[in-house]
Write a protein that holds these residues in place. Sequence first.
Motif, PDB file in Angstrom:
ATOM      1  N   GLN A 148      -5.656  -5.954   3.318  1.00  8.57           N
ATOM      2  CA  GLN A 148      -6.131  -4.580   3.514  1.00  8.57           C
ATOM      3  C   GLN A 148      -7.158  -4.477   4.638  1.00  8.57           C
ATOM      4  O   GLN A 148      -7.372  -3.385   5.177  1.00  8.57           O
ATOM      5  CB  GLN A 148      -6.722  -4.051   2.203  1.00  8.57           C
ATOM      6  N   ASN A 191       4.467  -2.705  -8.198  1.00  6.11           N
ATOM      7  CA  ASN A 191       3.268  -2.936  -9.000  1.00  6.11           C
ATOM      8  C   ASN A 191       2.657  -4.279  -8.608  1.00  6.11           C
ATOM      9  O   ASN A 191       3.328  -5.313  -8.662  1.00  6.11           O
ATOM     10  CB  ASN A 191       3.641  -2.921 -10.491  1.00  6.11           C
ATOM     11  N   PHE A 192       1.392  -4.251  -8.228  1.00  5.40           N
ATOM     12  CA  PHE A 192       0.731  -5.481  -7.775  1.00  5.40           C
ATOM     13  C   PHE A 192       0.678  -6.526  -8.881  1.00  5.40           C
ATOM     14  O   PHE A 192       0.734  -7.728  -8.610  1.00  5.40           O
ATOM     15  CB  PHE A 192      -0.679  -5.173  -7.270  1.00  5.40           C
ATOM     16  N   SER A 244      -2.289   0.668  -3.071  1.00  3.75           N
ATOM     17  CA  SER A 244      -1.315   1.249  -3.996  1.00  3.75           C
ATOM     18  C   SER A 244      -1.375   2.768  -4.018  1.00  3.75           C
ATOM     19  O   SER A 244      -0.436   3.418  -4.459  1.00  3.75           O
ATOM     20  CB  SER A 244      -1.540   0.708  -5.409  1.00  3.75           C
ATOM     21  N   ASN A 245      -2.499   3.333  -3.572  1.00  4.22           N
ATOM     22  CA  ASN A 245      -2.650   4.786  -3.583  1.00  4.22           C
ATOM     23  C   ASN A 245      -3.637   5.210  -2.510  1.00  4.22           C
ATOM     24  O   ASN A 245      -4.253   4.362  -1.839  1.00  4.22           O
ATOM     25  CB  ASN A 245      -3.100   5.278  -4.966  1.00  4.22           C
ATOM     26  N   TYR A 253       1.811   1.625   2.375  1.00  7.44           N
ATOM     27  CA  TYR A 253       1.511   1.524   0.941  1.00  7.44           C
ATOM     28  C   TYR A 253       2.404   0.495   0.245  1.00  7.44           C
ATOM     29  O   TYR A 253       3.561   0.279   0.632  1.00  7.44           O
ATOM     30  CB  TYR A 253       1.655   2.885   0.266  1.00  7.44           C
ATOM     31  N   LEU A 254       1.846  -0.120  -0.808  1.00  5.88           N
ATOM     32  CA  LEU A 254       2.572  -1.099  -1.599  1.00  5.88           C
ATOM     33  C   LEU A 254       3.568  -0.378  -2.478  1.00  5.88           C
ATOM     34  O   LEU A 254       3.199   0.513  -3.257  1.00  5.88           O
ATOM     35  CB  LEU A 254       1.571  -1.903  -2.447  1.00  5.88           C
ATOM     36  N   ASP A 255       4.848  -0.753  -2.363  1.00  4.01           N
ATOM     37  CA  ASP A 255       5.909  -0.041  -3.070  1.00  4.01           C
ATOM     38  C   ASP A 255       6.158  -0.561  -4.483  1.00  4.01           C
ATOM     39  O   ASP A 255       6.988  -0.008  -5.196  1.00  4.01           O
ATOM     40  CB  ASP A 255       7.217  -0.124  -2.268  1.00  4.01           C
ATOM     41  N   GLU A 285      -7.385   3.940  -2.921  1.00  7.05           N
ATOM     42  CA  GLU A 285      -7.561   2.526  -2.555  1.00  7.05           C
ATOM     43  C   GLU A 285      -7.501   2.340  -1.049  1.00  7.05           C
ATOM     44  O   GLU A 285      -8.245   1.550  -0.467  1.00  7.05           O
ATOM     45  CB  GLU A 285      -6.484   1.698  -3.253  1.00  7.05           C
ATOM     46  N   CYS A 286      -6.606   3.093  -0.402  1.00  2.12           N
ATOM     47  CA  CYS A 286      -6.448   3.009   1.048  1.00  2.12           C
ATOM     48  C   CYS A 286      -7.715   3.462   1.768  1.00  2.12           C
ATOM     49  O   CYS A 286      -8.189   2.809   2.706  1.00  2.12           O
ATOM     50  CB  CYS A 286      -5.253   3.857   1.478  1.00  2.12           C
TER      51      CYS A 286
END
Length: 484
Positions: free
Chosen positions: A189, A166-167, A199-200, A162-164, A203-204
């Motif tokens: 992705q 904010n994109f 991000s969550n 996961y992206l840690d 989304e994954c």
Amino acid sequence: MAIKISQGLKQSQNLAMTPQLQQAIKLLTLTHLEMTNVIAEEMVENPMLEEAGGEVDASAQAESDNEVREATSEDFSEAPLMKEKDDFDWDSYADSFNSNSSTPNMATSSGDPDEMPSYENIVSKGMTLAEHLEWQLKMETLSDEEWKLAHLIIGNINDDGYLDVNFEDLIAESGLDREDAFDVLEIIQRLDPVGCGASNLQECLLAQARIAEERSPLLEKLIRDHLEDLQGKNFEKISKALAVTVEQVKKTSLLLQNFHPKPGRLVATPDTHYILPDIYVVEAGGEFVVQVNDEGIPRLKISKLYQEMIKKGAGHKTDEASEFVKDKLRAAEWLIKSIQNRQKTIEKVSKAIVAKQQDFFKKGPKYLKPMVLKDVANEIGMHESTVSRVTTNKYMHTPLGTFELKYFFNTGIGGKDGGVDIASEVLKLKIKAIFDGENPTKPLSDQKVVEILARENLTVARRTVTKYREMLGIEPSSKRKQKD
């Protein structure tokens, strides 16, 4: 105003924290492996130290080797999320996302799991998740600005995938247009393992649904709009909202079994935890007794060669070589005493624990008795802080499994107003058993559990039940209710 000055003597006692005392305290807190490493370093640095002769008995060594093993993430792996033909169990799936387990669910409703491709054959064990993603990204045609953003994204992906960050912050840093930036994110992705960079959870899962061999618009709608309803098993609500049957909802939700809530764990190498017990508990004559683990701890002695050097240099007090040897002698003697004291202290504490918890070893965890550090400290005549140091990161190998010594220390709960006092760990097991045995269509409230415990003469506050329920990862009754 007159100032009165007086002179006098006052006698007091203070504990001086000498380097030797600090070393002794440090040895008490070290794990078995850490202490053997410290001894090895001291033997290199201090020529006064030698290992005494004598070999460890071969049979005892073999027996110990069988008992001591390496603990890996597999010891804590979760059960398969699904069984063929079962309804989708969202609670288990959500648990796999929230837990620390790194074991992926590779089983599918069709096909033999053994025939699934092994990631060990795809990814080098020495390759990190970031390296694995960047290796694949080299096959894409990207501009310099896109490469910059791609590296920023990959550099901020955690081990779960996961992206840690904010994109939007990464977009601003890269200088790319939003549309182009999201194109780069989508490329990442789609890399293997699919879904990394999300991000969550929603989304994954969507990223994995989009590249599925047979795309399902209904599945994507479930993920996009009804994840919470799936969690609450509100199949009827979903069917009405999407104008499909309840059976279609259940059948489509089964496709989620092929997805990984933590895709990064398919590549990220989990940490390996080495556990070497400091104590073995064995049964002898119907009682459980303690054996301290001395494996790997050399029997140290003072070098005779350097002892002779000290005697020869006794008349030369200013001789620097003689002073050096004397300093090393004192350090060696203190280390030997500290090691002996550590092992004896661990043995005393362990014997006190085993004597107090005989029922636990005979009958199991449900018979763990309330016990605090003060109980053991008073029993062996030591300070509580010493007992605390000894029980930190020390493990006891028993016929029931391997436990950290701190596991055996539990405050008593439920003994108010004449009730029975039990260990907090036992109470947790009782609460879990009550929730496990509830009717899914009529889940128990925390207050109801309080009433059930009261029948066993256990006086427990509702907030205590709530605390243990949350520790066990059990949702409130409103979210556990099974709906058709």
